[in-house]
Motif scaffolding. Structure first.
Motif, short mmCIF file in Angstrom:
data_model
loop_
_atom_site.label_atom_id
_atom_site.label_comp_id
_atom_site.label_asym_id
_atom_site.label_seq_id
_atom_site.Cartn_x
_atom_site.Cartn_y
_atom_site.Cartn_z
N TYR A 140 45.11 39.73 50.00
CA TYR A 140 45.45 40.93 50.76
C TYR A 140 46.95 41.21 50.77
O TYR A 140 47.37 42.37 50.77
CB TYR A 140 44.87 40.88 52.18
CG TYR A 140 45.50 39.95 53.19
CD1 TYR A 140 46.74 40.22 53.76
CD2 TYR A 140 44.82 38.82 53.64
CE1 TYR A 140 47.30 39.39 54.70
CE2 TYR A 140 45.37 37.99 54.59
CZ TYR A 140 46.62 38.27 55.12
OH TYR A 140 47.17 37.45 56.07
N THR A 195 33.76 41.10 55.73
CA THR A 195 35.00 40.97 56.47
C THR A 195 36.11 40.47 55.55
O THR A 195 35.85 39.72 54.61
CB THR A 195 34.84 40.00 57.65
OG1 THR A 195 36.08 39.87 58.35
CG2 THR A 195 34.39 38.63 57.19
N PHE A 196 37.32 40.92 55.80
CA PHE A 196 38.46 40.47 55.01
C PHE A 196 39.05 39.19 55.61
O PHE A 196 38.72 38.78 56.71
CB PHE A 196 39.52 41.57 54.95
CG PHE A 196 39.49 42.33 53.66
CD1 PHE A 196 40.36 42.04 52.64
CD2 PHE A 196 38.54 43.32 53.46
CE1 PHE A 196 40.32 42.72 51.44
CE2 PHE A 196 38.48 44.02 52.27
CZ PHE A 196 39.38 43.71 51.25
N THR A 256 40.93 39.73 61.80
CA THR A 256 40.31 40.38 60.63
C THR A 256 40.26 41.89 60.80
O THR A 256 40.44 42.62 59.82
CB THR A 256 38.91 39.82 60.37
OG1 THR A 256 38.11 39.93 61.55
CG2 THR A 256 38.97 38.35 59.96
N LYS A 257 40.04 42.36 62.01
CA LYS A 257 40.05 43.82 62.25
C LYS A 257 41.45 44.38 62.01
O LYS A 257 41.61 45.48 61.47
CB LYS A 257 39.60 44.13 63.68
CG LYS A 257 38.13 43.81 63.96
CD LYS A 257 37.19 44.67 63.13
CE LYS A 257 35.75 44.37 63.47
NZ LYS A 257 34.78 45.07 62.58
N GLU A 307 41.82 44.84 58.30
CA GLU A 307 41.15 46.05 57.83
C GLU A 307 42.01 47.29 58.09
O GLU A 307 42.09 48.19 57.26
CB GLU A 307 39.79 46.20 58.52
CG GLU A 307 38.77 45.16 58.08
CD GLU A 307 37.46 45.28 58.84
OE1 GLU A 307 37.27 46.32 59.54
OE2 GLU A 307 36.64 44.35 58.76
N TYR A 308 42.67 47.31 59.25
CA TYR A 308 43.57 48.42 59.57
C TYR A 308 44.71 48.51 58.55
O TYR A 308 45.08 49.59 58.08
CB TYR A 308 44.13 48.23 60.98
CG TYR A 308 45.31 49.12 61.30
CD1 TYR A 308 45.12 50.47 61.63
CD2 TYR A 308 46.61 48.62 61.25
CE1 TYR A 308 46.20 51.28 61.91
CE2 TYR A 308 47.69 49.44 61.53
CZ TYR A 308 47.50 50.77 61.86
OH TYR A 308 48.57 51.58 62.12
N MET A 368 44.70 47.48 55.45
CA MET A 368 44.20 47.95 54.16
C MET A 368 44.07 49.46 54.15
O MET A 368 44.46 50.14 53.19
CB MET A 368 42.85 47.29 53.86
CG MET A 368 42.86 45.76 53.86
SD MET A 368 43.98 45.02 52.66
CE MET A 368 42.98 45.13 51.19
N ASN A 369 43.55 50.02 55.24
CA ASN A 369 43.42 51.48 55.34
C ASN A 369 44.79 52.15 55.40
O ASN A 369 45.02 53.17 54.75
CB ASN A 369 42.61 51.85 56.59
CG ASN A 369 41.14 51.46 56.47
OD1 ASN A 369 40.59 51.45 55.37
ND2 ASN A 369 40.51 51.14 57.58
N VAL A 413 38.84 49.50 49.06
CA VAL A 413 38.19 48.22 49.34
C VAL A 413 36.77 48.20 48.78
O VAL A 413 36.01 49.17 48.96
CB VAL A 413 38.16 47.96 50.86
CG1 VAL A 413 37.30 46.73 51.18
CG2 VAL A 413 39.57 47.79 51.39
N TYR A 439 33.36 45.60 48.75
CA TYR A 439 32.74 44.38 49.26
C TYR A 439 31.68 43.91 48.27
O TYR A 439 30.78 44.67 47.90
CB TYR A 439 32.12 44.61 50.63
CG TYR A 439 33.15 44.87 51.71
CD1 TYR A 439 33.93 43.82 52.19
CD2 TYR A 439 33.33 46.13 52.25
CE1 TYR A 439 34.88 44.03 53.18
CE2 TYR A 439 34.27 46.36 53.24
CZ TYR A 439 35.04 45.31 53.70
OH TYR A 439 35.98 45.52 54.68
#
Length: 220
Positions: free
Chosen positions: A14, A41-42, A101-102, A105-106, A108-109, A115, A117
């Motif tokens: 990441y 999940t990342f 992890t959330k 995700e933020y 990455m966006n 992304v 999976y």
């Protein structure tokens, strides 16, 4: 066609994906990891079943150990019996993992990373196939970074039964403190989990094949 395709969404993957995007490259990142509810999940091993949850339990067990042995030295009196609520400790650990992890995700966006999976594998030097339960996709990348991480390795003479013989993943969600815990491997996660359960009352024995613990770290 992506400028960069990163296979793996753990600490190496990441970070590579985010930095590539920040440099203006069209970037994709592939992650196959799923949580205990089978949701993608990342964060890979480290954030989900490695460094982050073990650090959470280290923090909690440190507070418990201090309450048992060290508070009085600081002039702090605790009335009544000090009790361990292992289920609540594990619940806090899970909340820390979810929050971390959330947050990833933020990121990455925010950095406009595409992304995917699923399980990524090479079709050729610039083509990656991504498989999951629902579909198979093909993407192309000018540059491909392999950041597939690690998993616990079973011993050649015995397999994990997930009850008595467990990996570090199961050790992160035990329902009771074992009387005696034998840790095979004196690496970081093994020693961290050994310390956690030692603080909580287990007798802990570490077995390491090489001539010292943390053998992959500098000796000095």
């Amino acid at each position: 066609m992506f400028d960069v395709v990163v296979i793996g969404g753990g600490p190496a993957g990441y970070v590579a994906a985010i930095r590539s995007s920040q440099l203006g490259l069209k970037t994709a990142c592939i992650e196959e990891y799923t949580d205990s509810d089978s949701n993608p999940t990342f964060g890979g091993t480290c954030l989900n079943v490695g460094c982050i949850p073990s650090k959470s339990l280290l923090d909690s067990s440190h507070h418990y150990e201090n309450a048992l042995h060290n508070f009085d030295d600081h002039g702090i009196s605790v009335d009544g019996e000090i009790k361990l609520d292992l289920e609540k400790m594990m619940s806090r650990k899970s909340s820390v993992v979810e929050q971390t992890t959330k947050g990833l995700e933020y990121l990455m966006n925010k950095n406009n990373i595409t992304v995917f999976y699923g399980f990524g594998s090479f079709k050729d030097s610039t083509t990656v196939e991504i498989k999951n339960e629902d579909k198979t996709q093909i993407i192309n990348g000018k540059n491909i970074i392999i950041a597939t991480g690690s998993k616990p390795t079973k011993l050649p003479f015995v397999d994990f039964d997930r009850e008595r013989i467990i990996s570090s993943t199961e050790a992160l969600k035990l329902k009771e403190v074992p009387k005696h815990l034998i840790v095979v491997g004196g690496g970081v996660i093994g020693l961290e989990l050994g310390q956690v359960y030692s603080r909580l009352g287990s007798k802990v024995t570490v077995v390491e094949y090489q001539d010292r613990i943390i053998p992959n770290m500098d000796s000095s």
